[in-house]
Scaffold this motif. Structure first.
Motif, PDB file in Angstrom:
ATOM      1  N   SER A 173      55.914  43.982  30.982  1.00 31.92           N
ATOM      2  CA  SER A 173      55.821  42.650  31.955  1.00 31.92           C
ATOM      3  C   SER A 173      55.427  43.170  33.354  1.00 31.92           C
ATOM      4  N   ASN A 174      56.022  44.281  33.720  1.00 29.25           N
ATOM      5  CA  ASN A 174      55.763  44.659  34.922  1.00 29.25           C
ATOM      6  C   ASN A 174      54.247  45.166  34.874  1.00 29.25           C
ATOM      7  N   ALA A 175      53.838  45.898  34.138  1.00 27.37           N
ATOM      8  CA  ALA A 175      52.279  46.099  33.957  1.00 27.37           C
ATOM      9  C   ALA A 175      51.365  45.003  34.275  1.00 27.37           C
ATOM     10  N   ILE A 176      51.595  44.006  33.396  1.00 28.33           N
ATOM     11  CA  ILE A 176      51.010  42.792  33.303  1.00 28.33           C
ATOM     12  C   ILE A 176      50.976  41.980  34.721  1.00 28.33           C
ATOM     13  N   ASN A 177      52.117  41.952  35.297  1.00 27.55           N
ATOM     14  CA  ASN A 177      52.292  41.168  36.765  1.00 27.55           C
ATOM     15  C   ASN A 177      51.400  42.031  37.994  1.00 27.55           C
ATOM     16  N   GLU A 178      51.538  43.552  37.855  1.00 27.05           N
ATOM     17  CA  GLU A 178      51.069  44.540  38.730  1.00 27.05           C
ATOM     18  C   GLU A 178      49.301  44.265  38.479  1.00 27.05           C
ATOM     19  N   SER A 179      49.126  44.129  37.197  1.00 26.97           N
ATOM     20  CA  SER A 179      47.678  43.977  37.212  1.00 26.97           C
ATOM     21  C   SER A 179      46.888  42.602  37.617  1.00 26.97           C
ATOM     22  N   ILE A 180      47.854  41.641  37.341  1.00 27.22           N
ATOM     23  CA  ILE A 180      47.647  40.188  37.939  1.00 27.22           C
ATOM     24  C   ILE A 180      47.630  40.173  39.383  1.00 27.22           C
ATOM     25  N   ASN A 181      48.547  40.706  39.955  1.00 24.77           N
ATOM     26  CA  ASN A 181      48.573  40.791  41.712  1.00 24.77           C
ATOM     27  C   ASN A 181      47.466  41.508  42.201  1.00 24.77           C
ATOM     28  N   SER A 182      47.040  42.674  41.336  1.00 29.90           N
ATOM     29  CA  SER A 182      45.987  43.489  41.978  1.00 29.90           C
ATOM     30  C   SER A 182      44.502  42.721  41.987  1.00 29.90           C
ATOM     31  N   ARG A 183      44.382  41.838  40.804  1.00 31.84           N
ATOM     32  CA  ARG A 183      43.093  41.283  40.566  1.00 31.84           C
ATOM     33  C   ARG A 183      43.213  40.001  41.608  1.00 31.84           C
ATOM     34  N   LEU A 184      44.223  39.473  41.786  1.00 27.72           N
ATOM     35  CA  LEU A 184      44.065  38.194  42.826  1.00 27.72           C
ATOM     36  C   LEU A 184      44.146  38.604  44.311  1.00 27.72           C
ATOM     37  N   LYS A 185      44.310  39.847  44.413  1.00 27.60           N
ATOM     38  CA  LYS A 185      44.144  40.399  46.079  1.00 27.60           C
ATOM     39  C   LYS A 185      42.845  40.586  45.973  1.00 27.60           C
ATOM     40  N   SER A 186      41.904  41.086  45.010  1.00 30.97           N
ATOM     41  CA  SER A 186      40.448  41.231  44.978  1.00 30.97           C
ATOM     42  C   SER A 186      39.766  39.998  45.111  1.00 30.97           C
ATOM     43  N   ALA A 187      40.155  39.149  44.170  1.00 28.78           N
ATOM     44  CA  ALA A 187      39.478  37.620  44.031  1.00 28.78           C
ATOM     45  C   ALA A 187      39.532  36.826  45.243  1.00 28.78           C
ATOM     46  N   LEU A 188      40.936  36.834  45.926  1.00 24.45           N
ATOM     47  CA  LEU A 188      40.963  35.861  47.121  1.00 24.45           C
ATOM     48  C   LEU A 188      40.845  36.541  48.337  1.00 24.45           C
ATOM     49  N   ASN A 189      40.159  37.820  48.390  1.00 25.30           N
ATOM     50  CA  ASN A 189      40.178  38.770  49.812  1.00 25.30           C
ATOM     51  C   ASN A 189      41.310  38.578  50.647  1.00 25.30           C
ATOM     52  N   ILE A 190      42.515  39.065  49.951  1.00 23.06           N
ATOM     53  CA  ILE A 190      43.645  38.915  50.844  1.00 23.06           C
ATOM     54  C   ILE A 190      43.784  40.048  51.369  1.00 23.06           C
ATOM     55  N   ASN A 191      42.935  41.140  51.416  1.00 25.81           N
ATOM     56  CA  ASN A 191      43.060  42.210  52.189  1.00 25.81           C
ATOM     57  C   ASN A 191      42.113  42.298  53.442  1.00 25.81           C
ATOM     58  N   GLU A 192      42.142  41.118  54.126  1.00 25.48           N
ATOM     59  CA  GLU A 192      41.464  40.842  55.462  1.00 25.48           C
ATOM     60  C   GLU A 192      42.581  41.191  56.650  1.00 25.48           C
ATOM     61  N   LYS A 193      42.388  40.433  57.306  1.00 20.10           N
ATOM     62  CA  LYS A 193      43.168  40.711  58.524  1.00 20.10           C
ATOM     63  C   LYS A 193      44.652  40.504  58.381  1.00 20.10           C
ATOM     64  N   ASN A 194      45.145  39.500  57.594  1.00 20.46           N
ATOM     65  CA  ASN A 194      46.542  39.167  57.578  1.00 20.46           C
ATOM     66  C   ASN A 194      46.798  39.088  55.890  1.00 20.46           C
ATOM     67  N   PRO A 195      46.789  39.925  55.007  1.00 24.85           N
ATOM     68  CA  PRO A 195      46.929  39.858  53.653  1.00 24.85           C
ATOM     69  C   PRO A 195      48.049  39.523  53.219  1.00 24.85           C
TER      70      PRO A 195
END
Length: 374
Positions: free
Chosen positions: A221-243
């Protein structure tokens, strides 16, 4: 060709959605929904040598049995189709299609209710239809990968070898995925022993096996959640000014261990959010646009403030809606979307929503906004 087929299928979906409540019989379903589908994949429904309705097919001692449609190409049957009323499940009556398949020269069969098309083959035993479809096409949920495979069934692009290859890939990938999902919910003794024996050298007693099964469940479950969070960060561009504003919250249990998320942002929601973000960046910086996913909708907020909804995506049902708030009301106005591109039609409403919030914010907020934009 792919875009042309997608357009035809989208138009057919609109037709089905508009007419289905008036379709009261199986025969009407065939005429109103299935025949236009056959036409959409390139076959001439008015040519009896190409599309044969009510084709007689003797089955053992049963004489005069009929298949709803036999599709021929170059004189050879390439597809048999059995139809049901649109209110019936498209996977509940495959026994009849199974019998037809056995006496047909076609390697592929379709069971449909006009809304969902289940495609079958004989991958397990020659000339005997598999129990489960290798491919399902839903008009209400068209995917590019599905349309690409459907192209191989069209008259112009028919590819027997390509279909068989794809069918085998899809069949076994789906089977493996189903088994994997079962392991995620309740890890089997075999999987736990396989993993634990790689690092645990002591005897694996029954009590220890029970403990390790729970550890395995949490670890997966941890592995799946971390994978989901990582993909969402990339898809939603939340690594911008205030992620931190847009990062999806992790779902944890009382003891702090990760559990499966109650909802997952879909690719369509991510793409729709990006379209709205691109429109809004004409007047506000990216850091002022936040995303929040919920069980009932995907929300786009101004300044990550629940009191400042910019739009909501209702994509969890057959019909997809964009909810707008340009009238300054707590409850928005829903607009039916037949495709994500239609979001662009509501550019002025989205920009009006931002303007309404900024006017309420006063000169100081407007001044700060200009500085942030600079």
């Amino acid at each position: 060709m792919e875009n042309d087929l997608k357009l035809k299928l989208e138009q057919l979906h609109q037709r089905v959605d508009a007419l289905k409540e008036q379709i009261n019989t199986e025969e009407a379903t065939k005429n109103a929904f299935v025949m236009p589908f056959i036409q959409a994949i390139g076959y001439d429904i008015f040519n009896p040598t190409e599309v044969i309705p009510e084709c007689i097919c003797d089955i053992g001692t049963k004489k005069g049995e009929k298949i709803d449609y036999v599709i021929k190409k170059d004189g050879e049957p390439v597809l048999i189709i059995e139809c049901k009323h649109w209110k019936e499940q498209a996977d509940a009556h495959n026994s009849q299609l199974h019998r037809y398949f056995h006496v047909s020269k076609s390697r592929f069969g379709v069971l449909t209710n006009g809304l969902v098309y289940n495609f079958y083959a004989d991958l397990e035993r020659p000339n005997i239809m598999d129990d489960k479809p290798f491919f399902t096409l839903e008009l209400a949920n068209l995917k590019d990968s599905s349309i690409k495979l459907l192209e191989k069934f069209t008259k112009q692009g028919y590819d027997f070898t390509g279909i068989l290859d794809s069918a085998e890939d899809l069949k076994y990938i789906k089977a493996i995925r189903n088994e994997f999902e079962k392991e995620l919910q309740e890890p089997s003794d075999e999987l736990v022993k396989l993993l634990v024996n790689r690092f645990f050298e002591k005897p694996l007693t029954a009590s220890r096996l029970a403990s390790f099964k729970e550890y395995a469940r949490r670890a997966l479950s941890n592995a799946i959640n971390e994978s989901i969070n990582s993909r969402l960060k990339s898809a939603l561009n939340i690594n911008e000014k205030n992620p931190s504003k847009s990062e999806p919250p992790e779902v944890t249990s009382v003891d702090g261990n990760m559990e499966s998320p109650k909802f997952i942002t879909t690719e369509e929601e991510a793409e729709g959010a990006q379209i709205i973000k691109a429109i809004l960046r004409e007047v506000v910086p990216a850091s002022s646009i936040a995303f929040r996913d919920t069980q009932s909708y995907f929300g786009i907020l101004l300044d990550d403030n629940n009191r400042k909804p910019l739009a909501r995506l209702h994509f969890n049902f057959t019909k997809k809606y964009l909810e707008l708030f340009h009238n300054g009301k707590d409850s928005g106005e829903k607009k039916l979307l037949n495709s994500l591109d239609e979001i662009y039609q509501y550019r002025s409403e989205l920009l009006t929503t931002v303007a309404n919030y900024r006017q309420k914010g006063g000169p100081e907020e407007l001044s700060n906004e200009k500085e942030n934009s600079a």
